[in-house]
Design an enzyme around this catalytic site. Structure first.
Site, short mmCIF file in Angstrom:
data_model
loop_
_atom_site.label_atom_id
_atom_site.label_comp_id
_atom_site.label_asym_id
_atom_site.label_seq_id
_atom_site.Cartn_x
_atom_site.Cartn_y
_atom_site.Cartn_z
N ASP A 251 59.50 -18.05 22.58
CA ASP A 251 59.10 -18.79 21.51
C ASP A 251 58.95 -20.28 22.00
O ASP A 251 59.66 -21.01 22.52
CB ASP A 251 59.98 -19.06 20.17
CG ASP A 251 60.73 -17.66 19.68
OD1 ASP A 251 60.68 -16.81 20.32
OD2 ASP A 251 60.59 -17.77 18.49
N GLU B 262 55.15 -18.55 17.98
CA GLU B 262 55.40 -18.80 16.30
C GLU B 262 55.94 -20.19 16.09
O GLU B 262 55.93 -20.38 14.80
CB GLU B 262 56.40 -17.44 16.09
CG GLU B 262 57.76 -17.90 16.34
CD GLU B 262 58.90 -17.30 15.23
OE1 GLU B 262 58.44 -17.06 14.28
OE2 GLU B 262 60.01 -17.91 15.66
N ASN B 263 56.17 -20.85 17.12
CA ASN B 263 56.65 -22.19 16.69
C ASN B 263 55.85 -23.24 17.38
O ASN B 263 56.29 -24.28 17.65
CB ASN B 263 58.16 -22.34 16.97
CG ASN B 263 59.14 -21.41 16.45
OD1 ASN B 263 59.76 -20.54 17.21
ND2 ASN B 263 59.17 -21.47 15.24
N HIS C 253 57.52 -16.94 11.53
CA HIS C 253 56.77 -18.15 11.03
C HIS C 253 55.45 -17.88 11.23
O HIS C 253 54.70 -18.95 11.04
CB HIS C 253 57.44 -19.33 12.11
CG HIS C 253 58.90 -19.65 11.71
ND1 HIS C 253 59.31 -20.23 10.76
CD2 HIS C 253 59.91 -19.55 12.68
CE1 HIS C 253 60.44 -20.51 10.81
NE2 HIS C 253 60.84 -19.98 11.95
FE LIG Z 1 61.07 -19.00 17.02
FE LIG Z 2 61.41 -16.53 14.40
#
Ligand SMILES: [Fe+2]
Ligand SMILES: [Fe+2]
Length: 262
Positions: A8, A39-40, A67
């Protein structure tokens, strides 16, 4: 051949570190293909079109997780990106897609499948085991190299997925916890498994967020804004998987952590 997977990516600090380090990592591991979890990547929650474009400058494919839709409007943009995938076990009514077969610049193809777990996760996903079975059955037989990003909380669910897919895919690598696990292995039938790849984000942080704010939230039990740490030492966690591209079997998995801003 070798592919690289990065965990991530959190915020601008994570994006910048990945842009700086991924080309070096490709050289270090002689990797032809790179997949990153984004996703972040937008301010710590979700992704935007411009973040996706940034990450795709250095990566071949960007995966997402729970997310995926945190940034308002990305649901209208995701279909512009054929190299960005959200978890496949979401409702078919959601935009985007959950897997793809991508050309490997070094030759051949790589299928990338994103899945979300069900244990300790929001209950919006269908069974990842059933979903991945259907996807694998639908892939052309010529596609031998398959990478699964299993975005989930519980190491038990992730390791179970590794065994479920052993011999059917090249690698099952977990994301979501932002903490790299020490369980990298090649399973009996040639699938590489790692419960979590870790995170690309600030070293002095809790999962990429300011330590003091996270402590205040845990200690008070009150809602607290959790700013993303964008500066200082940034870690880049991931794994390199070496595989036989004729059979798709993994030969070696090497987890790594690198740092920028020392
Ligand atoms: Fe994450
Ligand atoms: Fe996540």
């Amino acid at each position: 051949m070798t592919l690289i997977f990065l965990g991530d990516i959190v915020g601008k600090g994570g994006r910048n570190a990945v842009k700086a380090l991924l080309p070096e990592l490709r050289r270090e591991f002689n990797a032809q293909f790179a997949v990153v979890n984004g996703e972040n990547s937008a301010a710590g929650s979700g992704i935007t079109g411009s973040c996706a474009r940034e990450l795709l400058e250095v990566a071949d494919v960007v995966t997402l997780g729970d997310h995926a839709w945190d940034q308002k409007g990305f649901e209208n943009e995701i279909n512009l990106f054929d190299r960005v995938i959200r978890p496949a076990n979401y409702s078919d009514t959601q935009p985007g897609r959950g897997y793809g077969v991508f050309r490997n610049p070094a030759g051949g193809e790589v299928a990338v499948i994103a899945l979300q777990g069900k244990v300790f996760m929001r209950d919006s996903a269908y069974c990842p085991f059933e979903t991945v079975e259907k996807i694998l059955a639908s892939l052309p037989a010529s596609v031998k190299t398959v990478l699964v990003d299993f975005h989930s909380e519980a190491s038990s669910e992730k390791l179970a997925m590794g065994y479920f897919l052993d011999g059917k895919v090249t690698a099952v690598i977990g994301t979501h916890t932002h903490i790299q696990t020490a369980d990298a292995r090649i399973l009996a039938n040639g699938t590489a498994a790692l419960s979590d790849a870790g995170m690309c984000g600030a070293e002095y942080s809790v999962l990429g967020r300011e330590v003091d704010a996270v402590l205040k939230k845990f200690r008070s039990g009150m809602p607290v804004r959790l700013p993303v740490v964008e500066t200082g030492k940034i870690r880049v966690d991931g794994a390199a998987v070496t595989y036989d591209h004729i059979t798709g079997r993994a030969l070696k998995i090497v987890p790594f952590s690198r740092y920028v801003g020392l």
